[in-house]
Scaffold this motif. Structure first.
Motif, PDB file in Angstrom:
ATOM      1  N   ASP A 143      16.639  71.700  -3.177  1.00  0.00           N
ATOM      2  CA  ASP A 143      15.811  72.821  -2.724  1.00  0.00           C
ATOM      3  C   ASP A 143      14.639  72.268  -1.923  1.00  0.00           C
ATOM      4  O   ASP A 143      13.692  71.707  -2.483  1.00  0.00           O
ATOM      5  CB  ASP A 143      15.316  73.610  -3.928  1.00  0.00           C
ATOM      6  N   VAL A 144      14.721  72.396  -0.608  1.00  0.00           N
ATOM      7  CA  VAL A 144      13.669  71.946   0.301  1.00  0.00           C
ATOM      8  C   VAL A 144      12.843  73.171   0.684  1.00  0.00           C
ATOM      9  O   VAL A 144      13.387  74.161   1.191  1.00  0.00           O
ATOM     10  CB  VAL A 144      14.285  71.298   1.564  1.00  0.00           C
ATOM     11  N   LYS A 145      11.534  73.103   0.442  1.00  0.00           N
ATOM     12  CA  LYS A 145      10.680  74.267   0.680  1.00  0.00           C
ATOM     13  C   LYS A 145       9.499  73.909   1.580  1.00  0.00           C
ATOM     14  O   LYS A 145       8.674  73.057   1.222  1.00  0.00           O
ATOM     15  CB  LYS A 145      10.147  74.825  -0.647  1.00  0.00           C
ATOM     16  N   ASP A 146       9.440  74.530   2.739  1.00  0.00           N
ATOM     17  CA  ASP A 146       8.290  74.494   3.631  1.00  0.00           C
ATOM     18  C   ASP A 146       7.812  73.059   3.900  1.00  0.00           C
ATOM     19  O   ASP A 146       6.617  72.759   3.824  1.00  0.00           O
ATOM     20  CB  ASP A 146       7.149  75.329   3.033  1.00  0.00           C
ATOM     21  N   VAL A 147       8.737  72.184   4.244  1.00  0.00           N
ATOM     22  CA  VAL A 147       8.419  70.770   4.430  1.00  0.00           C
ATOM     23  C   VAL A 147       7.920  70.512   5.849  1.00  0.00           C
ATOM     24  O   VAL A 147       8.546  70.911   6.837  1.00  0.00           O
ATOM     25  CB  VAL A 147       9.650  69.891   4.121  1.00  0.00           C
ATOM     26  N   HIS A 148       6.788  69.831   5.915  1.00  0.00           N
ATOM     27  CA  HIS A 148       6.249  69.311   7.175  1.00  0.00           C
ATOM     28  C   HIS A 148       6.310  67.781   7.111  1.00  0.00           C
ATOM     29  O   HIS A 148       6.095  67.188   6.045  1.00  0.00           O
ATOM     30  CB  HIS A 148       4.795  69.758   7.383  1.00  0.00           C
ATOM     31  N   LEU A 149       6.570  67.174   8.254  1.00  0.00           N
ATOM     32  CA  LEU A 149       6.634  65.706   8.309  1.00  0.00           C
ATOM     33  C   LEU A 149       6.068  65.255   9.642  1.00  0.00           C
ATOM     34  O   LEU A 149       6.391  65.814  10.694  1.00  0.00           O
ATOM     35  CB  LEU A 149       8.084  65.232   8.141  1.00  0.00           C
ATOM     36  N   HIS A 150       5.208  64.235   9.583  1.00  0.00           N
ATOM     37  CA  HIS A 150       4.560  63.690  10.774  1.00  0.00           C
ATOM     38  C   HIS A 150       4.904  62.209  10.951  1.00  0.00           C
ATOM     39  O   HIS A 150       5.090  61.486   9.976  1.00  0.00           O
ATOM     40  CB  HIS A 150       3.031  63.811  10.676  1.00  0.00           C
ATOM     41  N   TYR A 151       4.968  61.794  12.202  1.00  0.00           N
ATOM     42  CA  TYR A 151       4.947  60.377  12.556  1.00  0.00           C
ATOM     43  C   TYR A 151       3.647  60.158  13.333  1.00  0.00           C
ATOM     44  O   TYR A 151       3.570  60.439  14.527  1.00  0.00           O
ATOM     45  CB  TYR A 151       6.145  59.994  13.426  1.00  0.00           C
ATOM     46  N   GLY A 152       2.613  59.719  12.631  1.00  0.00           N
ATOM     47  CA  GLY A 152       1.308  59.659  13.265  1.00  0.00           C
ATOM     48  C   GLY A 152       0.850  61.064  13.612  1.00  0.00           C
ATOM     49  O   GLY A 152       0.825  61.956  12.773  1.00  0.00           O
ATOM     50  N   ALA A 153       0.518  61.276  14.889  1.00  0.00           N
ATOM     51  CA  ALA A 153       0.076  62.589  15.323  1.00  0.00           C
ATOM     52  C   ALA A 153       1.231  63.502  15.712  1.00  0.00           C
ATOM     53  O   ALA A 153       1.037  64.698  15.925  1.00  0.00           O
ATOM     54  CB  ALA A 153      -0.882  62.446  16.514  1.00  0.00           C
ATOM     55  N   ALA A 154       2.425  62.943  15.804  1.00  0.00           N
ATOM     56  CA  ALA A 154       3.591  63.732  16.227  1.00  0.00           C
ATOM     57  C   ALA A 154       4.175  64.486  15.037  1.00  0.00           C
ATOM     58  O   ALA A 154       4.368  63.923  13.956  1.00  0.00           O
ATOM     59  CB  ALA A 154       4.651  62.824  16.832  1.00  0.00           C
ATOM     60  N   ILE A 155       4.485  65.757  15.247  1.00  0.00           N
ATOM     61  CA  ILE A 155       5.065  66.593  14.196  1.00  0.00           C
ATOM     62  C   ILE A 155       6.578  66.621  14.370  1.00  0.00           C
ATOM     63  O   ILE A 155       7.099  67.051  15.396  1.00  0.00           O
ATOM     64  CB  ILE A 155       4.506  68.035  14.254  1.00  0.00           C
ATOM     65  N   ALA A 156       7.303  66.151  13.333  1.00  0.00           N
ATOM     66  CA  ALA A 156       8.765  66.115  13.394  1.00  0.00           C
ATOM     67  C   ALA A 156       9.396  67.309  12.703  1.00  0.00           C
ATOM     68  O   ALA A 156      10.431  67.813  13.145  1.00  0.00           O
ATOM     69  CB  ALA A 156       9.284  64.821  12.773  1.00  0.00           C
ATOM     70  N   LEU A 157       8.802  67.765  11.599  1.00  0.00           N
ATOM     71  CA  LEU A 157       9.314  68.926  10.869  1.00  0.00           C
ATOM     72  C   LEU A 157       8.179  69.926  10.674  1.00  0.00           C
ATOM     73  O   LEU A 157       7.069  69.545  10.286  1.00  0.00           O
ATOM     74  CB  LEU A 157       9.884  68.516   9.506  1.00  0.00           C
ATOM     75  N   ARG A 158       8.499  71.201  10.892  1.00  0.00           N
ATOM     76  CA  ARG A 158       7.488  72.254  10.827  1.00  0.00           C
ATOM     77  C   ARG A 158       7.950  73.341   9.855  1.00  0.00           C
ATOM     78  O   ARG A 158       8.666  74.259  10.240  1.00  0.00           O
ATOM     79  CB  ARG A 158       7.270  72.861  12.209  1.00  0.00           C
ATOM     80  N   GLY A 159       7.600  73.192   8.593  1.00  0.00           N
ATOM     81  CA  GLY A 159       7.894  74.229   7.612  1.00  0.00           C
ATOM     82  C   GLY A 159       9.371  74.436   7.364  1.00  0.00           C
ATOM     83  O   GLY A 159       9.830  75.571   7.235  1.00  0.00           O
ATOM     84  N   VAL A 160      10.121  73.354   7.240  1.00  0.00           N
ATOM     85  CA  VAL A 160      11.575  73.448   7.067  1.00  0.00           C
ATOM     86  C   VAL A 160      11.916  73.754   5.611  1.00  0.00           C
ATOM     87  O   VAL A 160      11.416  73.102   4.682  1.00  0.00           O
ATOM     88  CB  VAL A 160      12.267  72.139   7.505  1.00  0.00           C
ATOM     89  N   SER A 161      12.799  74.728   5.418  1.00  0.00           N
ATOM     90  CA  SER A 161      13.332  75.066   4.099  1.00  0.00           C
ATOM     91  C   SER A 161      14.851  75.135   4.173  1.00  0.00           C
ATOM     92  O   SER A 161      15.408  75.600   5.177  1.00  0.00           O
ATOM     93  CB  SER A 161      12.782  76.414   3.611  1.00  0.00           C
ATOM     94  N   MET A 162      15.512  74.649   3.139  1.00  0.00           N
ATOM     95  CA  MET A 162      16.969  74.728   3.059  1.00  0.00           C
ATOM     96  C   MET A 162      17.381  74.425   1.632  1.00  0.00           C
ATOM     97  O   MET A 162      16.600  73.901   0.838  1.00  0.00           O
ATOM     98  CB  MET A 162      17.651  73.743   4.013  1.00  0.00           C
TER      99      MET A 162
END
Length: 231
Positions: free
Chosen positions: A3-22
């Motif tokens: 259960d992935v809920k509202d996941v954000h992930l950054h590489y430094g200042a770059a945003i790779a994931l924006r509120g991903v849920s699955m």
């Protein structure tokens, strides 16, 4: 269940994931689709603990594993087949398979016959170096190595990449068999639409780090999914 809920992930200042849920459930294949660079591999790295999330929650079998390192997640039955396979080229096929033993209790440290039933070619090549195998054979070795730890969640990152069509068909059949056993959740990240759509029970489509389409495969229109994959 994963259960992935509202996941954000950054590489430094770059945003790779924006509120991903699955979610991913046992006995089902959940396909994550999208073009290159939209966050598919970042999602895998978040699920398997290879990269820390910035926010959100990752649950597995009722436990919050968001802060756990990759090796602790592997001990909880989460195995990954990375893009590019990442086998050890100087180790033999046997030694590559045995790298998973560290995660198993001493009494379970063996390669089960069922793995060679799935990948009979490996049984004939146990003493050959991994680097001497063809691309398709290396992919089969990478999947077999993940299965050694007896996973309850199997995450595959583009297993068809660079593989000949006959091996792609074999890998699809194996994923289907693992799904049908009913005790394993499978997350399949792919760009090869026909391969993924044929196997998928559920589909999550990413674009620019966001979920733009999700649902049961039988309820989604193929054309709608393709629109986010084709260039």
């Amino acid at each position: 269940m994963l259960d992935v809920k509202d996941v954000h992930l950054h590489y430094g200042a770059a945003i790779a994931l924006r509120g991903v849920s699955m979610q991913a459930r046992a006995g089902q294949v959940t396909c994550v689709l999208g073009r290159n660079g939209v966050g598919k591999t970042s999602l895998i790295r978040a699920i398997t603990g290879m990269h820390a999330t910035s926010s959100g929650r990752i649950g597995w079998e009722g436990e919050d594993i968001t802060g756990l390192p990759a090796y602790d997640r592997a001990r909880r039955g989460i195995a990954t087949v990375p893009q590019g396979r990442d086998i050890f080229p100087l180790l033999s096929v046997r030694e590559n398979l045995e790298t998973g033993f560290a995660l198993l209790p001493r009494g379970q440290r063996r390669v089960r016959d069922e793995i060679f039933d799935l990948f009979p070619v490996l049984a004939q090549m146990l003493d050959r170096r991994g680097g001497d195998l063809s691309g398709g054979q290396q992919q089969q070795l990478a999947i077999a190595r993940a299965l050694v730890i007896r996973p309850r969640l199997l995450v595959l990152d583009e297993p068809t990449e660079g593989i000949q069509p006959s091996i792609i068909k074999d890998i699809g059949a194996i994923i289907g068999m693992l799904r049908d056993q009913g005790d394993m959740a499978i997350v399949l990240v792919e760009q090869y639409f026909d391969f993924a759509f044929e196997l998928a029970d559920n589909i999550t489509v990413l674009d620019r780090g966001r979920v733009v389409l999700a649902g049961q495969a039988r309820e989604l229109m193929a054309e709608d999914v393709r629109a986010f994959i084709t260039i």
